[in-house]
Design an enzyme around this catalytic site. Sequence first.
Site, PDB file in Angstrom:
ATOM      1  NE  ARG A 115      -1.322   4.162  -7.095  1.00 43.49           N
ATOM      2  CZ  ARG A 115      -0.723   3.945  -6.153  1.00 43.49           C
ATOM      3  NH1 ARG A 115       0.509   4.489  -6.243  1.00 43.49           N
ATOM      4  NH2 ARG A 115      -1.308   3.783  -4.970  1.00 43.49           N
ATOM      5  CD  GLU A 135      -3.105  -0.927   0.104  1.00 40.10           C
ATOM      6  OE1 GLU A 135      -3.400   0.449  -0.072  1.00 40.10           O
ATOM      7  OE2 GLU A 135      -3.716  -1.593  -0.601  1.00 40.10           O
ATOM      8  CG  ASP A 136       1.062   3.775  -2.605  1.00 42.07           C
ATOM      9  OD1 ASP A 136       1.612   3.066  -3.623  1.00 42.07           O
ATOM     10  OD2 ASP A 136      -0.083   4.277  -2.673  1.00 42.07           O
ATOM     11  CB  ALA A 137       4.187   1.465   3.185  1.00 37.28           C
TER      12      ALA A 137
END
Lengths: 1130, 351
Positions: free
Chosen positions: A933, A747-749
């Site tokens: 994205r 999750e984009d961490a």
Amino acid sequence: MESLEDIMRMDKAKLSAPVKTIDEKWKLLPAFLKTKGLVKQHIDSYNYFINVEIKKILKANDKILSDADPNFYLKYLNIYVGMPNVQESLGIAQTMAPHECRLRDITYSAPITVDIEFVRGKQTVIKKNVEIGRMPIMLRSSNCVLTGKTQAEMAQLNECPMDPGGYFIVRGTEKVILIQEQLSKNRMIVDTDSKGNVQCSVTSSTHERKSKTYVYTKKGKFYLKHNIFSEDIPVAVAFKAMGVACDQDMIQLVGNEEEAFDAMAPCLEECHQAQVFTPLQALEYISSKIRQRMYGVKRSKADEARDVLKNVILAHVPVVDWNFKPKAIYLALMARRIVLTQAGKIKFDDSDYYGNKRLELAGQLLSLLFEDLFKLYNMDLKKVADKNIPKVRATEFDITKFMRPDPITNGLSNAISTGNWTIKRFKMDRGGVTQVLSRLSYIACLGMMTRINSQFEKTRKVSGPRSLQPSQWGLLCPSDTPEGEACGLVKNLALMTHITVDVDEMPIARIAVSLGVEDIENLCRDENGDFYTVFLNGNILGMTNHYQKLVTTFRKLRRAGYIDAFVSIFPNHSHKCVYIASDGGRVCRPYIIVQNEKPLVTSKHIVDLTREFRCFEDFLHEGLVEYLDVNEENDCMVALYESHINKATTHLEIEPFTILGVCAGLIPYPHHNQSPRNTYQCAMGKQAMGTIGYNQRNRIDTLLYALAYPQAPLVKSKTIELIHFDKLPAGQNATVAVMSYSGYDIEDALVLNKASLDRGFGRCLVYKKQTCAVKRYANQTFDRIMGPKVDRDTYKPIWKHQALDMDGIAAAGVRVENRQVMVNKEMPTVTAPSLQPQMGQIGQTEYKETPITYKGAEPSYIERVLITCNQEESFLIKMLLRQTRRPEVGDKFSSRHGQKGVCGLIVPQEDMPFSDLGICPDIIMNPHGYPSRMTVGKLIELLGSKAGVLEGKFHYGTAFGGDKVTDLSEVLIEHGFNYLGKDFVTSGVTGEPLSAYIYFGPIYYQKLKHMVLDKMHARARGPRAVLTRQPTEGRSRDGGLRLGEMERDCLIGYGASMLLLERLMISSDIFEVDVCGQCGLIGYSGWCQYCKSSKDVSTLKMPYACKLLFQELQSMNIVPRLSLKRYNEL
Amino acid sequence: MSHIKDMRQKVQLTEHTVFNVNSTNFPGTYSDFDDVWSQERFEERFQIDIISLSETDMEFDMVGIDAAVANAVRRILLAEIPTMAIESVAIWNNTSIIQDEVLAHRLGLIPIKADARLFEYKQKDAVEPTSEDTLQFSLKIKCTRNNVSSDATDPNVLYKNHRVATKDMEWVPLSGQEHLKGIRPVHEDILITTMRPGHELIMDLYCVKGIGKDHAKFSPVATASYRLLPEIRLLREFYGEEAELLQKSFSPGVIKLVETPDGQTMAKVANARLDTCSRNVFRHDELKDDVSLLRVRDHFIFSVESTGILPPDILVSEAIKTLMGKCQKFLHELDSVNIGKGKHKKGGKKN
């Protein structure tokens, strides 16, 4: 096509010469920004107000007469806005620098002085420089002390030379008057109303009045609608009232076409039915429909109606000597527009079209406010004169004694500091016009100065005003808008947008007349002639039959400098009109003029520009460059690139990347990104920490974030250079490995390298302000500051007062911990003036402790202490607290491509993967961030940065340009790296190579202001609300963590009833009540007051809120009774 | 057979992935190989060649050892060799614009030339610094205006002491440290801060012994890493333009062009060690199928960049000592576990 022989015969040199292009025409842009600055719109508008407009306002309201004395008058001769100063004690004015105002909580303002001529007794007196109020001064405006100062002089004044100005300082806070967008005034708009009827509306705006007039069709008839009428007036009646008595004239005014006849016939019929035949009858008809009677002098009905028609209906069309002809023509034109629209000959107007919008800036808003305040001020003066002149006094009545500066001063500064714009004469009451200038980062500040606020309601679900309009091209940034409710309503200016100020109409009208515009009253509508109606700022100027000649000559005159550069002219062929606009608030931008397929600006000009032989103004004066507004743009052919120029081309764009605004200009390769990503970055760039200005260490802001080691981005853009982001950066170039590492990067961490953090990556400083005012009270008592309390045995200050210096104020450099005192202030217990006059000596005043304590989980250091006084002459102690933070798990970071993520794990360097050169990444980013994205710009940024690092130079990622990927890759190859930027990487944990090549290189990362330290919160027990005895809410009140409805539903579904009971009652607001089993009411200590017995009273537990509800119900005469049963009798 | 040999010994670099990254030479993986550990075979194969050695940099080859051990050496170099670094700063006066914490952080990162082997770790509860565990420096400097009448704008001319560098740090020997020599910052010219007239720094700096695991400032190396020895195989002969293209696809010196008897130029691998493994040969369709890029799995080319506190060779030997110590400790632990269960230990013989 030339034949081969022709080409062969041509001159060799000529053939081999390269096609000439203007290489660096973008250099016009820095020149443009140099003369205008980034916030030129605000400053221009404000300058116009204080230098020109304010004098016009004075002229319009220059006389005060008194009813009491016909000889009395006061006449304003002139008005000036001076230089900013401050009145210290004894009335000595001192010039004031803005920074001192910020620190001392003073308004940065200048006196408004007037020259007056007035009657005192029997003589007229002229008095000069009478102060009537103080005007807040916009920074960097013509009256600001900072204008024209060099960098060194700025430094002397504690100002940052990069600061754009354009805002106000009111009582120490920086306030911006946002740009307001609204529909343009005095223009006809044809659209459909809510019932689907075609209507043509005009919002008239003059200095005195603002009103909206409609003409609409209903059942084939035309009506005139206005708020002042209780009923809509048939147009035919209105025409009659305006002196167009003859039916034929009336129809001919509207038009000679078949449609006009057909459309007007029913109207005439209606008019006849209403028994209106003569103008007088019409006027009487109209006057019977007037909603509110005008008070004052009694007049005949006809006069009243005539007055309404003159001043209220279509107020902007002037009526000279009761000649209603122009107004009738205007009204007829409105009807004609509807007729033609219904016939399909012209289209509906689009109110979202940007040519129909006007932007209202600080100057316009302030002038509205000032005029209102000035009128009020004059009215008050008149009242004073009326009251005082009849009184017989020893001294003669001197009106200057009553000219106090307070009403205007307070009116202006209150409006700016609260943002409530209340203008009585327009019944305007707007809130939120001003905002506090955000100083989170330099970009946040710049972004705020270019922001446009729309008047449109946020709650309405219409897409039209929110969507991107093609006419906004190049003027508004297509990326920079917030998400959520204000999406599309709050916009931002593009880099080169200029907003016009008012230009005097008279000379333009004169030029138009000499260019063959004829008075409309002398002409009748020609059947099929080529006559074009000429409008000037919405008013009919006349007609011409050579519109093409008019337009071209007009433009030539403008390019030659005979007409102001910001006056626009354009024909509308379907309307058969030529519109000339010179009003303020139009958006426009410069273009290079193209003639005969050649741009007028040549390379030579650019060379001159770089050598500073020429400036942007010169280009304008020489007619090489001109400004076009949205409407005129539609009459031009603009080539994007020089190679696109063809026969029809009239203009050339200066640079394509100027369609973006300040915030979007920071993004490298934005044209490779999915568009919402750029929008996200625009919002996030404003939250990035970094540097906010060269003077940031001298500021005492409520909250200021700064990076310990900010870096300029390796991939720059032209915009970055133009706005000097590289000098005030907000971020660091982090070496990024795009790979998966551990499970802590979902999750984009992000995974951060501990050694990088040790070495200062992402380290930031947080400054907070603490203020304390030492006041004097009405009973002659005052606050006092006491020294630290000393421990009885050790003679050392007690722990709470450890941070205090001998004067009772914490010393600079000292560390303060939670609940330690920073200012040991005491306040008198009695502050109200006592009613009985105290006899003899004043008793000892008693004091109570009101210390300023430090609150925060982590200790802070005192950066500096400022002891000063503000305008009210009370002591002011300001303290700046500092914290240094290193990134921790949960802190938020983001690249420049709308890719935000929190730190998920901090890994020691030895566990980090390393490349052949031994390079470890600072950040590991999960590759899953890319596919959905589609931020290709970020991939290219990495290549650009990597190549830049290897070469030791900055690469460009300018929008619609920038360095090419192939070139960047060549650089990588040259330095022995893989063409694709992927490196062979070894795992730091196993020591074996990774089975994939890793995309590896620097990317500019921003640290965002959201940090765990400011948000972490937990509570086992703590404060409760007084009323309900339930735990308080929110982190700031040390509140509980709510078990909400949905969580409750889960527990019910699961059947965890005891857990529910515990969460919702026992751990919350459990309360023991004594309930009487007989009457079911609540008693106390085993006694039922209602039954007067203790026989059947039992104790039970319930939520306090429940008990409260019962009692509240009782108080409104509803008796809730509890019926009790023993648990074994159920 | 050669295929299996490659799989055991080489890492293969293809256009998009790396194959055979893990060592598989464990007993029983391959039927025809004897992978049982033997001290003799290891001693025969293992070798360390020092390629270059300077005051700060060292390159050496470590051949014939498993990645785990080589990596252990690298990790210990980074994180577990103790050095002395400034840990606490007593700031008596700081009127410069740099914040106290930031200044202290900057000072901490300065490498201090002191042999940490001569010192003890500071006890956790110890308050007073002793000569065994602490080095003290003092930094006292004040910026003043130079008396120059000219209208110079160069700060070097205008001000005295406006650049505070490591040379301004002065070692203050604690009692009992008189015999120590040459205690100083490694570099003289690391800029700590800049000042302007009136700014003053008075502070005492205390260095303690620590390891890189705790904070990167204690790490004795700028970085220590290794790469595997590249091996390039040309699967066919390349002549003429193709040979030149091939040469360009690798780092300089990797491919040489030789003149064949018939006057053609032919590409030959000269020194694969120089290759940076950029794999750019795969960009050319005509070449990519005929070149095989490999790396020798147990040939580690170490590069140690010391911060200058200790020479890199000493660092490496220290690292190996630490590793040995760890092994010893582990064996000891194993022994102590076995005590309760009776003795059937065999004990590793790894060094």
